[in-house]
Design an enzyme around this catalytic site. Structure first.
Site, PDB file in Angstrom:
ATOM      1  N   CYS A 140       1.423  -1.162   0.593  1.00  0.00           N
ATOM      2  CA  CYS A 140       0.346   0.138   0.052  1.00  0.00           C
ATOM      3  C   CYS A 140       1.229   1.404   0.689  1.00  0.00           C
ATOM      4  O   CYS A 140       0.211   2.270  -0.691  1.00  0.00           O
ATOM      5  CB  CYS A 140      -1.191  -0.058   0.836  1.00  0.00           C
ATOM      6  SG  CYS A 140       0.068  -0.627   2.885  1.00  0.00           S
ATOM      7  N   HIS A 220      -2.743   5.448   6.534  1.00  0.00           N
ATOM      8  CA  HIS A 220      -1.472   5.920   6.744  1.00  0.00           C
ATOM      9  C   HIS A 220      -0.722   7.107   6.121  1.00  0.00           C
ATOM     10  O   HIS A 220      -1.263   7.920   5.627  1.00  0.00           O
ATOM     11  CB  HIS A 220       0.031   4.998   5.615  1.00  0.00           C
ATOM     12  CG  HIS A 220      -0.086   3.618   5.907  1.00  0.00           C
ATOM     13  ND1 HIS A 220       0.196   2.850   7.238  1.00  0.00           N
ATOM     14  CD2 HIS A 220      -0.516   2.931   5.190  1.00  0.00           C
ATOM     15  CE1 HIS A 220       0.261   1.732   6.817  1.00  0.00           C
ATOM     16  NE2 HIS A 220       0.025   1.455   5.715  1.00  0.00           N
TER      17      HIS A 220
HETATM   18  P1  NAD Z   1      -5.482 -11.285   5.822  1.00  0.00           P
HETATM   19  O1  NAD Z   1      -5.192 -11.818   7.025  1.00  0.00           O
HETATM   20  O2  NAD Z   1      -6.849  -9.980   6.012  1.00  0.00           O
HETATM   21  O3  NAD Z   1      -6.516 -12.530   4.754  1.00  0.00           O
HETATM   22  C1  NAD Z   1      -5.381 -13.328   4.148  1.00  0.00           C
HETATM   23  C2  NAD Z   1      -6.803 -14.186   4.003  1.00  0.00           C
HETATM   24  O4  NAD Z   1      -6.153 -15.144   3.970  1.00  0.00           O
HETATM   25  C3  NAD Z   1      -7.775 -14.595   5.160  1.00  0.00           C
HETATM   26  O5  NAD Z   1      -8.962 -15.080   4.872  1.00  0.00           O
HETATM   27  C4  NAD Z   1      -7.040 -16.459   5.824  1.00  0.00           C
HETATM   28  O6  NAD Z   1      -7.755 -17.164   6.223  1.00  0.00           O
HETATM   29  C5  NAD Z   1      -6.331 -16.893   4.371  1.00  0.00           C
HETATM   30  N1  NAD Z   1      -5.790 -17.612   4.328  1.00  0.00           N
HETATM   31  C6  NAD Z   1      -4.537 -17.838   5.567  1.00  0.00           C
HETATM   32  N2  NAD Z   1      -4.154 -18.840   4.846  1.00  0.00           N
HETATM   33  C7  NAD Z   1      -3.503 -19.615   4.005  1.00  0.00           C
HETATM   34  C8  NAD Z   1      -3.909 -20.184   2.938  1.00  0.00           C
HETATM   35  N3  NAD Z   1      -2.757 -21.175   3.554  1.00  0.00           N
HETATM   36  N4  NAD Z   1      -4.510 -21.192   2.151  1.00  0.00           N
HETATM   37  C9  NAD Z   1      -5.232 -19.941   1.714  1.00  0.00           C
HETATM   38  N5  NAD Z   1      -6.188 -18.457   2.076  1.00  0.00           N
HETATM   39  C10 NAD Z   1      -4.775 -18.361   3.747  1.00  0.00           C
HETATM   40  O7  NAD Z   1      -4.284 -10.161   5.118  1.00  0.00           O
HETATM   41  P2  NAD Z   1      -4.178  -9.424   3.864  1.00  0.00           P
HETATM   42  O8  NAD Z   1      -4.560  -8.051   5.706  1.00  0.00           O
HETATM   43  O9  NAD Z   1      -5.261  -9.175   3.390  1.00  0.00           O
HETATM   44  O10 NAD Z   1      -3.267  -8.870   3.148  1.00  0.00           O
HETATM   45  C11 NAD Z   1      -3.147 -10.283   2.428  1.00  0.00           C
HETATM   46  C12 NAD Z   1      -1.895  -9.746   1.182  1.00  0.00           C
HETATM   47  O11 NAD Z   1      -1.705  -8.440   0.933  1.00  0.00           O
HETATM   48  C13 NAD Z   1      -0.217 -10.225   2.540  1.00  0.00           C
HETATM   49  O12 NAD Z   1       0.957 -10.497   1.448  1.00  0.00           O
HETATM   50  C14 NAD Z   1      -0.215  -8.536   3.018  1.00  0.00           C
HETATM   51  O13 NAD Z   1       1.226  -7.851   3.408  1.00  0.00           O
HETATM   52  C15 NAD Z   1      -0.659  -7.692   2.053  1.00  0.00           C
HETATM   53  N6  NAD Z   1      -1.215  -5.938   1.723  1.00  0.00           N
HETATM   54  C16 NAD Z   1      -1.726  -5.789   3.095  1.00  0.00           C
HETATM   55  C17 NAD Z   1      -2.566  -4.827   2.989  1.00  0.00           C
HETATM   56  C18 NAD Z   1      -3.545  -4.511   4.772  1.00  0.00           C
HETATM   57  O14 NAD Z   1      -3.273  -3.188   5.082  1.00  0.00           O
HETATM   58  N7  NAD Z   1      -4.450  -5.334   5.378  1.00  0.00           N
HETATM   59  C19 NAD Z   1      -1.890  -3.716   2.384  1.00  0.00           C
HETATM   60  C20 NAD Z   1      -1.478  -3.670   1.048  1.00  0.00           C
HETATM   61  C21 NAD Z   1      -1.118  -4.990   0.530  1.00  0.00           C
END
Ligand code: NAD
Length: 337
Positions: A140, A220
């Site tokens: 992000c 942020h």
């Molecule tokens: P999150 O924890 O909110 O969601 C992750 C999802 O993946 C959950 O639904 C979980 O049930 C599922 N999951 C977990 N293990 C799994 C597996 N082995 N197989 C399939 N599904 C599985 O995470 P998020 O915040 O959405 O982050 C996801 C990615 O996006 C990360 O790489 C993070 O760094 C990136 N990201 C996050 C944000 C943020 O602010 N949340 C911003 C930009 C990028």
């Protein structure tokens, strides 16, 4: 129609799923989860076929009364492209599965850059990603930096960027994260990894970033100082930034003094989940001193990468160019506040 599978239906995955559904040229063929929680129920309610990460989780979903469509491997096989939105580090574990199935994959910024063939922000390097087997939508913060720098670089030239990133401690649902009552230099070793991450997309850019973490969950905030190679007035810079639908200039008269009011504004504007897909730049903060531009921008960590994921899908498996894809995404989602 492009058939999109989404592995990981959490903060990012559920937003990408809804954004895919809003597009005229793609559809969600399934989403995958590990736990039968409220998000799994929400996926079913939205009629997304729900896949589970492994056989040994079937009982837990059955016990919760949540219908499932199969195991994630089947979703990977049947999708034209997979958006991996699993937690940081898990995407890398799936990379081999996507490759073996011959399914192009999009990873998120929590993965290391070498998880994919190319790191991606639509305005900067859509063409580089076209036809590739994989791309990583950068984080992000990195997305917010690249968008801003790209918009300034063409007319004014960007020689050097110095950025302080005041980062939220966690997302609103991340109850286990902090700090609760502190201000953390984070990472404490300088500079932070965000500058090198920007360089995965803009390799020749002179950029140094530092970061702090604060007890906030909403957004942020970046404080930037940018050396421009040609002279520009604050009014010219405002006009240039205002011209991009992925940048939102917060005008003085709106009375928006921080992330709290920005989120309130987004909810009042009817944005789903109160999302702000655009960089939010305070017009009043734009100042130029001795050729150096200063400004503040806020980045909604949960949603600014969502339009980028949609463009990454088209870059990997679609048939339209960068400009067309971004215009389609912006219109379908309603970007440009
Ligand atoms: P999150 O924890 O909110 O969601 C992750 C999802 O993946 C959950 O639904 C979980 O049930 C599922 N999951 C977990 N293990 C799994 C597996 N082995 N197989 C399939 N599904 C599985 O995470 P998020 O915040 O959405 O982050 C996801 C990615 O996006 C990360 O790489 C993070 O760094 C990136 N990201 C996050 C944000 C943020 O602010 N949340 C911003 C930009 C990028």
């Amino acid at each position: 129609m492009i058939d999109v599978g989404i592995n990981g239906y959490g903060t990012i995955g559920k937003r990408v799923a809804d954004a895919v559904t809003a597009q005229p040229d793609m559809q969600v063929v399934g989403v995958a989860k590990t736990s039968p929680n409220h998000e799994a129920k929400a996926a079913v309610k939205r009629e997304y076929p729900l896949f589970i990460s492994s056989d040994d989780r079937v009982e837990a979903f059955d016990a919760a009364g949540i219908p499932t469509a199969g195991i994630v491997d089947e979703l990977i096989d049947t999708s034209d492209v997979i958006v991996d939105a699993t937690p940081s580090g898990i995407g890398a574990k799936y990379a081999e599965d996507y490759l073996e199935a011959g399914t192009p994959a999009i990873f998120q910024g929590g993965e290391a850059a070498d998880v994919a063939e190319v790191s991606f922000t639509a305005c900067a390097n859509y063409d580089d990603a076209q036809g590739r087997a994989s791309a990583r939508v950068v984080s992000c913060n990195t997305t917010g930096l690249v968008r801003l720098i790209e918009q300034l670089d063409e007319p004014f030239g960007v020689d050097r960027v110095r950025a302080t990133l005041v980062r939220r401690g966690g997302d609103p649902s991340q109850t286990g994260r902090g700090p609760i009552n502190d201000i953390l230099p984070n990472p404490v070793s300088l500079p932070s990894h965000h500058g090198p991450d920007v360089q995965t997309i803009l390799p020749d850019l002179d950029i140094v970033t530092v970061g702090l973490k604060v007890p906030a969950t909403l957004m942020h905030v970046h404080a930037l100082s940018i050396d421009l190679s040609s002279e520009a007035t604050p009014a010219e810079i405002r006009d240039r930034l205002d011209a991009s639908d992925r940048l939102f200039l917060v005008s003085d008269e709106m009375g928006i003094d921080g992330a709290g009011k920005l989120k309130d504004f987004a909810l009042d504007a009817g944005r789903p989940r109160g999302d702000l897909w655009e960089n939010c730049i305070w017009a009043e903060s734009i100042a130029v001193e001795d050729g150096e531009l200063y400004l503040f921008q806020a980045i909604h960590q949960e949603s600014d990468v969502v339009p980028e994921n949609i463009d990454a899908i088209r870059a990997l498996v679609g048939e339209v160019d960068a400009e067309t894809s971004q215009a389609m995404t912006n219109e379908a989602l309603g970007l440009g506040l």
